[in-house]
Design a protein around this motif. Structure first.
Motif, PDB file in Angstrom:
ATOM      1  N   ALA A 189       0.835  -1.205   0.000  1.00 18.75           N
ATOM      2  CA  ALA A 189       0.000   0.000   0.000  1.00 18.75           C
ATOM      3  C   ALA A 189       0.865   1.249   0.000  1.00 18.75           C
ATOM      4  CB  ALA A 189      -0.933  -0.003   1.206  1.00 18.75           C
ATOM      5  N   ASP A 190       1.972   1.212   0.748  1.00 16.78           N
ATOM      6  CA  ASP A 190       2.860   2.368   0.808  1.00 16.78           C
ATOM      7  C   ASP A 190       3.525   2.635  -0.531  1.00 16.78           C
ATOM      8  OD1 ASP A 190       2.216   2.644   3.465  1.00 16.78           O
ATOM      9  OD2 ASP A 190       4.092   1.807   4.208  1.00 16.78           O
ATOM     10  N   VAL A 191       3.982   1.581  -1.201  1.00 13.71           N
ATOM     11  CA  VAL A 191       4.683   1.778  -2.467  1.00 13.71           C
ATOM     12  C   VAL A 191       3.722   2.294  -3.538  1.00 13.71           C
ATOM     13  CG1 VAL A 191       4.532  -0.545  -3.507  1.00 13.71           C
ATOM     14  CG2 VAL A 191       6.536   0.851  -3.885  1.00 13.71           C
ATOM     15  N   VAL A 192       2.502   1.840  -3.522  1.00 18.05           N
ATOM     16  CA  VAL A 192       1.510   2.344  -4.480  1.00 18.05           C
ATOM     17  C   VAL A 192       1.223   3.816  -4.184  1.00 18.05           C
ATOM     18  CG1 VAL A 192      -0.879   2.141  -5.268  1.00 18.05           C
ATOM     19  CG2 VAL A 192       0.530   0.088  -5.004  1.00 18.05           C
ATOM     20  N   GLU A 193       1.080   4.150  -2.909  1.00 13.66           N
ATOM     21  CA  GLU A 193       0.846   5.553  -2.537  1.00 13.66           C
ATOM     22  C   GLU A 193       2.015   6.433  -2.967  1.00 13.66           C
ATOM     23  OE1 GLU A 193      -1.759   7.339  -1.308  1.00 13.66           O
ATOM     24  OE2 GLU A 193      -2.851   5.504  -1.721  1.00 13.66           O
ATOM     25  N   LEU A 194       3.237   5.947  -2.779  1.00 12.69           N
ATOM     26  CA  LEU A 194       4.410   6.711  -3.206  1.00 12.69           C
ATOM     27  C   LEU A 194       4.417   6.903  -4.721  1.00 12.69           C
ATOM     28  CD1 LEU A 194       7.161   5.158  -0.931  1.00 12.69           C
ATOM     29  CD2 LEU A 194       6.267   7.488  -0.812  1.00 12.69           C
ATOM     30  N   LEU A 209      -1.247   4.392 -13.613  1.00 12.80           N
ATOM     31  CA  LEU A 209      -0.457   3.331 -12.985  1.00 12.80           C
ATOM     32  C   LEU A 209      -0.925   1.962 -13.472  1.00 12.80           C
ATOM     33  CD1 LEU A 209       1.721   2.419 -11.012  1.00 12.80           C
ATOM     34  CD2 LEU A 209       0.031   2.633  -9.175  1.00 12.80           C
ATOM     35  N   GLU A 210      -2.224   1.759 -13.516  1.00 14.31           N
ATOM     36  CA  GLU A 210      -2.768   0.485 -13.980  1.00 14.31           C
ATOM     37  C   GLU A 210      -2.445   0.257 -15.453  1.00 14.31           C
ATOM     38  OE1 GLU A 210      -6.908   0.429 -12.949  1.00 14.31           O
ATOM     39  OE2 GLU A 210      -6.463   0.454 -10.798  1.00 14.31           O
ATOM     40  N   ALA A 211      -2.524   1.295 -16.272  1.00 19.23           N
ATOM     41  CA  ALA A 211      -2.203   1.168 -17.700  1.00 19.23           C
ATOM     42  C   ALA A 211      -0.726   0.851 -17.905  1.00 19.23           C
ATOM     43  CB  ALA A 211      -2.581   2.444 -18.440  1.00 19.23           C
ATOM     44  N   MET A 212       0.147   1.514 -17.136  1.00 19.92           N
ATOM     45  CA  MET A 212       1.580   1.247 -17.239  1.00 19.92           C
ATOM     46  C   MET A 212       1.880  -0.204 -16.865  1.00 19.92           C
ATOM     47  SD  MET A 212       2.964   4.971 -15.836  1.00 19.92           S
ATOM     48  CE  MET A 212       4.065   4.260 -14.709  1.00 19.92           C
ATOM     49  N   ALA A 213       1.251  -0.699 -15.823  1.00 25.73           N
ATOM     50  CA  ALA A 213       1.458  -2.080 -15.399  1.00 25.73           C
ATOM     51  C   ALA A 213       0.947  -3.054 -16.458  1.00 25.73           C
ATOM     52  CB  ALA A 213       0.754  -2.325 -14.062  1.00 25.73           C
ATOM     53  N   LEU A 264       3.004  -6.399 -15.890  1.00 24.65           N
ATOM     54  CA  LEU A 264       3.421  -6.486 -14.493  1.00 24.65           C
ATOM     55  C   LEU A 264       2.239  -6.253 -13.564  1.00 24.65           C
ATOM     56  CD1 LEU A 264       6.599  -4.220 -14.684  1.00 24.65           C
ATOM     57  CD2 LEU A 264       6.551  -6.713 -14.544  1.00 24.65           C
ATOM     58  N   PRO A 265       2.323  -6.780 -12.344  1.00 28.66           N
ATOM     59  CA  PRO A 265       1.320  -6.404 -11.339  1.00 28.66           C
ATOM     60  C   PRO A 265       1.471  -4.913 -11.009  1.00 28.66           C
ATOM     61  CG  PRO A 265       2.605  -8.317 -10.616  1.00 28.66           C
ATOM     62  CD  PRO A 265       3.257  -7.786 -11.849  1.00 28.66           C
ATOM     63  N   VAL A 266       0.408  -4.294 -10.581  1.00 32.62           N
ATOM     64  CA  VAL A 266       0.425  -2.866 -10.248  1.00 32.62           C
ATOM     65  C   VAL A 266       1.475  -2.579  -9.174  1.00 32.62           C
ATOM     66  CG1 VAL A 266      -0.915  -0.968  -9.246  1.00 32.62           C
ATOM     67  CG2 VAL A 266      -1.945  -2.463 -10.967  1.00 32.62           C
ATOM     68  N   LYS A 267       1.577  -3.445  -8.167  1.00 35.79           N
ATOM     69  CA  LYS A 267       2.550  -3.224  -7.093  1.00 35.79           C
ATOM     70  C   LYS A 267       3.971  -3.194  -7.644  1.00 35.79           C
ATOM     71  CE  LYS A 267       4.490  -5.153  -2.899  1.00 35.79           C
ATOM     72  NZ  LYS A 267       5.661  -5.971  -3.127  1.00 35.79           N
ATOM     73  N   LEU A 272       8.861  -0.026  -9.315  1.00 37.18           N
ATOM     74  CA  LEU A 272       9.808   0.465 -10.314  1.00 37.18           C
ATOM     75  C   LEU A 272       9.774   1.984 -10.426  1.00 37.18           C
ATOM     76  CD1 LEU A 272       9.299  -2.241 -13.066  1.00 37.18           C
ATOM     77  CD2 LEU A 272      11.295  -1.939 -11.578  1.00 37.18           C
ATOM     78  N   ILE A 273       8.588   2.562 -10.341  1.00 38.86           N
ATOM     79  CA  ILE A 273       8.467   4.024 -10.385  1.00 38.86           C
ATOM     80  C   ILE A 273       9.185   4.646  -9.196  1.00 38.86           C
ATOM     81  CG2 ILE A 273       6.836   5.951 -10.149  1.00 38.86           C
ATOM     82  CD1 ILE A 273       4.832   4.193 -11.740  1.00 38.86           C
ATOM     83  N   VAL A 274       8.930   4.118  -8.012  1.00 36.99           N
ATOM     84  CA  VAL A 274       9.549   4.649  -6.799  1.00 36.99           C
ATOM     85  C   VAL A 274      11.066   4.458  -6.844  1.00 36.99           C
ATOM     86  CG1 VAL A 274       9.697   4.381  -4.289  1.00 36.99           C
ATOM     87  CG2 VAL A 274       7.465   4.377  -5.418  1.00 36.99           C
ATOM     88  N   ALA A 275      11.509   3.305  -7.292  1.00 33.27           N
ATOM     89  CA  ALA A 275      12.949   3.040  -7.382  1.00 33.27           C
ATOM     90  C   ALA A 275      13.618   3.989  -8.376  1.00 33.27           C
ATOM     91  CB  ALA A 275      13.188   1.586  -7.789  1.00 33.27           C
ATOM     92  N   ALA A 276      12.955   4.263  -9.489  1.00 36.94           N
ATOM     93  CA  ALA A 276      13.527   5.164 -10.490  1.00 36.94           C
ATOM     94  C   ALA A 276      13.678   6.569  -9.924  1.00 36.94           C
ATOM     95  CB  ALA A 276      12.659   5.190 -11.732  1.00 36.94           C
TER      96      ALA A 276
END
Length: 62
Positions: free
Chosen positions: A11-16, A35-39, A44-47, A52-56
């Motif tokens: 939940a935290d990573v999705v919020e971030l 986010l859902e379209a990118m996944a 990939l799963p949404v999580k 990957l977005i947060v890591a980038a």
């Protein structure tokens, strides 16, 4: 010294990731849809896509 965990809860990573998208001008349902379209596009799963977005943004991805 504050220690940051390597992997925040789902939940935290999705919020971030949604905060990152909000900084790019997408808010609310538009951010969720993006986010859902990118996944979906990447198969990939949404999580995982959110991770990957947060890591980038965090500089952990080339």
């Amino acid at each position: 010294m504050l220690v940051r965990p390597d992997s925040p809860p789902a939940a935290d990573v999705v919020e971030l990731a949604l905060k990152v998208l909000a900084a790019e001008g997408l808010r609310g349902q538009a951010a969720h849809a993006a986010l859902e379209a990118m996944a979906r596009e990447r198969g990939l799963p949404v999580k995982r896509c959110a991770e990957l977005i947060v890591a980038a943004v965090d500089g952990r991805v080339n």
